[in-house]
Design an enzyme around this catalytic site. Sequence first.
Site, PDB file in Angstrom:
ATOM      1  N   HIS A 237       0.898  -1.013  -0.004  1.00  0.00           N
ATOM      2  CA  HIS A 237      -0.072  -0.105  -0.148  1.00  0.00           C
ATOM      3  C   HIS A 237       0.909   1.085  -0.020  1.00  0.00           C
ATOM      4  O   HIS A 237       2.109   1.292   0.163  1.00  0.00           O
ATOM      5  CB  HIS A 237      -0.863   0.202   1.360  1.00  0.00           C
ATOM      6  CG  HIS A 237      -0.030   0.100   2.606  1.00  0.00           C
ATOM      7  ND1 HIS A 237       0.539  -0.794   3.076  1.00  0.00           N
ATOM      8  CD2 HIS A 237      -0.014   1.188   3.306  1.00  0.00           C
ATOM      9  CE1 HIS A 237       1.368  -0.385   4.227  1.00  0.00           C
ATOM     10  NE2 HIS A 237       0.885   0.924   4.381  1.00  0.00           N
ATOM     11  N   ASP A 239       0.730   5.329   1.838  1.00  0.00           N
ATOM     12  CA  ASP A 239       0.163   5.871   3.043  1.00  0.00           C
ATOM     13  C   ASP A 239      -0.372   7.053   2.415  1.00  0.00           C
ATOM     14  O   ASP A 239       0.085   7.671   1.403  1.00  0.00           O
ATOM     15  CB  ASP A 239       1.257   6.272   4.001  1.00  0.00           C
ATOM     16  CG  ASP A 239       1.882   4.908   4.607  1.00  0.00           C
ATOM     17  OD1 ASP A 239       0.924   3.854   4.761  1.00  0.00           O
ATOM     18  OD2 ASP A 239       2.887   5.255   5.178  1.00  0.00           O
ATOM     19  N   HIS A 295       4.848  -0.123  -0.110  1.00  0.00           N
ATOM     20  CA  HIS A 295       5.474  -0.748   1.289  1.00  0.00           C
ATOM     21  C   HIS A 295       4.614  -1.897   1.629  1.00  0.00           C
ATOM     22  O   HIS A 295       3.309  -1.710   1.391  1.00  0.00           O
ATOM     23  CB  HIS A 295       5.968  -0.200   2.110  1.00  0.00           C
ATOM     24  CG  HIS A 295       5.115   0.816   2.816  1.00  0.00           C
ATOM     25  ND1 HIS A 295       4.723   2.077   2.015  1.00  0.00           N
ATOM     26  CD2 HIS A 295       4.443   0.867   4.136  1.00  0.00           C
ATOM     27  CE1 HIS A 295       3.855   2.607   3.083  1.00  0.00           C
ATOM     28  NE2 HIS A 295       3.749   1.973   4.061  1.00  0.00           N
ATOM     29  N   ARG A 305       6.196  -9.232  16.011  1.00  0.00           N
ATOM     30  CA  ARG A 305       6.784  -7.737  15.639  1.00  0.00           C
ATOM     31  C   ARG A 305       5.898  -6.675  15.762  1.00  0.00           C
ATOM     32  O   ARG A 305       4.710  -6.738  15.678  1.00  0.00           O
ATOM     33  CB  ARG A 305       7.179  -7.717  14.210  1.00  0.00           C
ATOM     34  CG  ARG A 305       7.749  -6.519  13.680  1.00  0.00           C
ATOM     35  CD  ARG A 305       8.164  -6.825  12.105  1.00  0.00           C
ATOM     36  NE  ARG A 305       8.950  -5.531  11.645  1.00  0.00           N
ATOM     37  CZ  ARG A 305       7.913  -4.354  11.168  1.00  0.00           C
ATOM     38  NH1 ARG A 305       6.678  -4.420  10.893  1.00  0.00           N
ATOM     39  NH2 ARG A 305       8.488  -3.230  10.722  1.00  0.00           N
TER      40      ARG A 305
HETATM   41  O1  LIG Z   1       4.929  -2.182  10.202  1.00  0.00           O
HETATM   42  C1  LIG Z   1       5.564  -1.584   9.513  1.00  0.00           C
HETATM   43  O2  LIG Z   1       6.651  -1.612   9.530  1.00  0.00           O
HETATM   44  C2  LIG Z   1       4.783  -0.728   8.433  1.00  0.00           C
HETATM   45  C3  LIG Z   1       3.477  -0.304   8.980  1.00  0.00           C
HETATM   46  C4  LIG Z   1       2.724   0.745   7.751  1.00  0.00           C
HETATM   47  O3  LIG Z   1       3.159   0.673   6.798  1.00  0.00           O
HETATM   48  C5  LIG Z   1       1.542   1.496   8.155  1.00  0.00           C
HETATM   49  O4  LIG Z   1       1.165   1.416   9.489  1.00  0.00           O
HETATM   50  O5  LIG Z   1       0.971   2.169   7.194  1.00  0.00           O
HETATM   51 FE   LIG Z   2       2.226   2.278   5.635  1.00  0.00          FE
END
Ligand SMILES: O=C(O)CCC(=O)C(=O)O
Ligand SMILES: [Fe+2]
Length: 360
Positions: A237, A239, A295, A305
């Site tokens: 996605h 952001d 990402h 994690r």
């Molecule tokens: O957890 C991660 O490393 C990325 C989280 C992410 O891309 C988001 O919260 O938009």
């Molecule tokens: Fe993200």
Amino acid sequence: MATLSGAYRKTPLHPRHIIPIDFQSLKHVPESHSWPSSDHGGLVMRSQLLENSDDGASLPVIDLGDPDALILVGRACEEWGMFQVTNHGISSSLLRDVESETRRFFSLPAKEKMKALRSPGDVSGYGVARITPFFEKFMWHEGFTILGSPVEHTRELWPHGYQRFCEVMEVYQKRMKELAERLLVVILKSVGIREECMGWSRFPAARHDGPTPCTALQLNSYPPCPDPARAVGLAAHTDSFLLTVLHQASSIHGLQVLKEGTGWVRVVPVDGALVVNVGDMLHIMSNGRFRNVRHRVVVNQTGHRMSIAYFYGPPIDYQISPVVQDGSSCPGRFRPVTVQEYIEMKAKNLEGAISRISET
Ligand SMILES: O=C(O)CCC(=O)C(=O)O
Ligand SMILES: [Fe+2]
């Protein structure tokens, strides 16, 4: 008055797209969470994953105190849409505190976390990723979204112990806002865009009548997965806002970034560094020059994690449009759109939102 919550409220979610599964009770990946290997939310075979891009470059790690920081940040935003930053001024004790409060929340039994569940028309609270309705399968992820104060939700969990969580999150959001604004100034300056374009941030923080930037804090949890090859932590996605500042709260790798012409590259956690990525709104403001980088997150069998993402955008009524740089005759690639309109479009169309405002 228009608000960020109001913009999301226009696309209420079905409870099926809010309630996370009880990961602790699972011995196998259920059908609902098992992604076809050809699709995998943009995941590819492990052998194709890279720590470095083809030309040997790994995601830039930039020291904010470096005299060349301006040039390095600008280049990273153009080439990657993402970089890691050190010497950012956020204390390691605050990072540890936010991490331990995040862990305290996600370590609660599923039944307890449900007390902080997001309501269908709301953004704040516990639930699955907001992008969930756009995919056939569910992600191996649970989240807690904070817009402003999390008091209402956390009081339900810890009637006598919510203050610590709320204080830490409040201080963290304040520090993140300062950092995001500092980074934004550096990023805009790197391409000769004058600071005045960020009109809203010229108002001293103490002035409550000034326009308020749209911000949110997203706590992410990716529990250990019995079969990581079949599951997806967070599907690929972009952001939505201007910038995201992400704390990879442990040394467990999971985040990957799409580098054009190369493929998916791991974002190897660097101790004390924060990950910064360009969102859709900065892509629009820079007339496509900065990448709104795609990402995703992969999961693993042993480690739990967690990550903490801070999203920073202009005030809800602000009109985002390509900022014409001095001397540039480049036509705008996007039509102007308010933050509110864009958030509503993204909630309905996900990736389709950008093409709806594209002029080409
Ligand atoms: O957890 C991660 O490393 C990325 C989280 C992410 O891309 C988001 O919260 O938009
Ligand atoms: Fe993200």
